[in-house]
Design an enzyme around this catalytic site. Sequence first.
Site, PDB file in Angstrom:
ATOM      1  N   ASP A  30       0.847  -1.188   0.000  1.00 59.18           N
ATOM      2  CA  ASP A  30       0.000   0.000   0.000  1.00 59.18           C
ATOM      3  C   ASP A  30       0.890   1.247   0.000  1.00 59.18           C
ATOM      4  O   ASP A  30       1.908   1.303   0.692  1.00 59.18           O
ATOM      5  CB  ASP A  30      -0.904   0.000   1.237  1.00 59.18           C
ATOM      6  CG  ASP A  30      -2.058   0.981   1.097  1.00 59.18           C
ATOM      7  OD1 ASP A  30      -3.215   0.539   0.987  1.00 59.18           O
ATOM      8  OD2 ASP A  30      -1.803   2.213   1.104  1.00 59.18           O
ATOM      9  N   ILE A  31       0.478   2.249  -0.768  1.00 59.50           N
ATOM     10  CA  ILE A  31       1.274   3.478  -0.909  1.00 59.50           C
ATOM     11  C   ILE A  31       1.257   4.304   0.379  1.00 59.50           C
ATOM     12  O   ILE A  31       2.142   5.132   0.619  1.00 59.50           O
ATOM     13  CB  ILE A  31       0.758   4.304  -2.111  1.00 59.50           C
ATOM     14  CG1 ILE A  31       1.825   5.219  -2.670  1.00 59.50           C
ATOM     15  CG2 ILE A  31      -0.517   5.058  -1.780  1.00 59.50           C
ATOM     16  CD1 ILE A  31       1.481   5.797  -4.039  1.00 59.50           C
ATOM     17  N   GLY A  93     -15.796   2.962   3.887  1.00 53.61           N
ATOM     18  CA  GLY A  93     -14.499   3.629   3.729  1.00 53.61           C
ATOM     19  C   GLY A  93     -13.764   3.270   2.456  1.00 53.61           C
ATOM     20  O   GLY A  93     -12.553   3.459   2.364  1.00 53.61           O
ATOM     21  N   HIS A 100     -10.738  -4.978  -3.442  1.00 55.33           N
ATOM     22  CA  HIS A 100      -9.389  -5.269  -2.955  1.00 55.33           C
ATOM     23  C   HIS A 100      -9.439  -5.653  -1.490  1.00 55.33           C
ATOM     24  O   HIS A 100     -10.387  -5.326  -0.772  1.00 55.33           O
ATOM     25  CB  HIS A 100      -8.468  -4.057  -3.150  1.00 55.33           C
ATOM     26  CG  HIS A 100      -8.988  -2.785  -2.532  1.00 55.33           C
ATOM     27  ND1 HIS A 100      -9.906  -1.990  -3.161  1.00 55.33           N
ATOM     28  CD2 HIS A 100      -8.717  -2.195  -1.346  1.00 55.33           C
ATOM     29  CE1 HIS A 100     -10.181  -0.946  -2.376  1.00 55.33           C
ATOM     30  NE2 HIS A 100      -9.468  -1.051  -1.268  1.00 55.33           N
ATOM     31  N   HIS A 102      -7.097  -5.665   2.072  1.00 54.85           N
ATOM     32  CA  HIS A 102      -5.926  -5.169   2.794  1.00 54.85           C
ATOM     33  C   HIS A 102      -5.419  -6.297   3.688  1.00 54.85           C
ATOM     34  O   HIS A 102      -6.202  -6.890   4.437  1.00 54.85           O
ATOM     35  CB  HIS A 102      -6.304  -4.004   3.711  1.00 54.85           C
ATOM     36  CG  HIS A 102      -6.886  -2.797   3.020  1.00 54.85           C
ATOM     37  ND1 HIS A 102      -6.181  -1.625   2.851  1.00 54.85           N
ATOM     38  CD2 HIS A 102      -8.114  -2.564   2.492  1.00 54.85           C
ATOM     39  CE1 HIS A 102      -6.954  -0.723   2.244  1.00 54.85           C
ATOM     40  NE2 HIS A 102      -8.131  -1.274   2.017  1.00 54.85           N
TER      41      HIS A 102
HETATM   42  P1  AMP Z   1      -9.751   1.636   0.366  1.00 56.29           P
HETATM   43  O1  AMP Z   1      -9.717   2.952   1.077  1.00 56.29           O
HETATM   44  O2  AMP Z   1     -10.208   0.477   1.174  1.00 56.29           O
HETATM   45  O3  AMP Z   1     -10.482   1.753  -0.962  1.00 56.29           O
HETATM   46  O4  AMP Z   1      -8.243   1.286   0.043  1.00 56.29           O
HETATM   47  C1  AMP Z   1      -7.537   1.834  -1.028  1.00 56.29           C
HETATM   48  C2  AMP Z   1      -6.088   1.700  -0.655  1.00 56.29           C
HETATM   49  O5  AMP Z   1      -5.327   1.839  -1.834  1.00 56.29           O
HETATM   50  C3  AMP Z   1      -5.607   2.776   0.318  1.00 56.29           C
HETATM   51  O6  AMP Z   1      -5.068   2.136   1.473  1.00 56.29           O
HETATM   52  C4  AMP Z   1      -4.548   3.532  -0.479  1.00 56.29           C
HETATM   53  O7  AMP Z   1      -3.452   3.938   0.310  1.00 56.29           O
HETATM   54  C5  AMP Z   1      -4.147   2.497  -1.515  1.00 56.29           C
HETATM   55  N1  AMP Z   1      -3.629   3.049  -2.748  1.00 56.29           N
HETATM   56  C6  AMP Z   1      -4.163   4.038  -3.497  1.00 56.29           C
HETATM   57  N2  AMP Z   1      -3.389   4.277  -4.589  1.00 56.29           N
HETATM   58  C7  AMP Z   1      -2.358   3.397  -4.517  1.00 56.29           C
HETATM   59  C8  AMP Z   1      -1.215   3.148  -5.340  1.00 56.29           C
HETATM   60  N3  AMP Z   1      -0.991   3.836  -6.458  1.00 56.29           N
HETATM   61  N4  AMP Z   1      -0.342   2.193  -4.955  1.00 56.29           N
HETATM   62  C9  AMP Z   1      -0.561   1.488  -3.829  1.00 56.29           C
HETATM   63  N5  AMP Z   1      -1.624   1.665  -3.018  1.00 56.29           N
HETATM   64  C10 AMP Z   1      -2.504   2.613  -3.347  1.00 56.29           C
END
Ligand code: AMP
Length: 114
Positions: A30-31, A93, A100, A102
């Site tokens: 995760d970024i 959230g 996806h 986590h």
């Molecule tokens: P959610 O809020 O459950 O939709 O999770 C989306 C997740 O994607 C968040 O934890 C972000 O930090 C992560 N995210 C968004 N863009 C990227 C990216 N380019 N590379 C890696 N993780 C990302």
Amino acid sequence: MEDCIFCKIIKKQIPCEMLYEDDKVIAFNDISPQAPVHVIIIPKQHIDDLNCLKQESSELIGHIFMVAREIAGTLGIAEGGYRIVSNCGEQGGQTVHHVHFHLLGGRMLQWPPG
Ligand code: AMP
Ligand code: ZN
């Protein structure tokens, strides 16, 4: 899907720290990590969210959990414990509308979530 950031990661149009890839799923860091281990696991097929899953998606989702468990082992958090979360919709959230999961671990996680 064209404007989906995770589809762009799958197509390697934007970079990521890839940890795992097979014909059905990829996993990457995760970024914006919320724990020492914070991995995102996604199907290569674009599915908006958990509400869009069909009965036929069951095997794919099971596979994602097996991949998550394998990554947890590889990253050394299997024994200490970890959490797998999928946020759905506004109140759940969800910010990226490509389903996806986590994988979080490497520290004591709070429960219940905020
Ligand atoms: P959610 O809020 O459950 O939709 O999770 C989306 C997740 O994607 C968040 O934890 C972000 O930090 C992560 N995210 C968004 N863009 C990227 C990216 N380019 N590379 C890696 N993780 C990302
Ligand atoms: Zn997508």
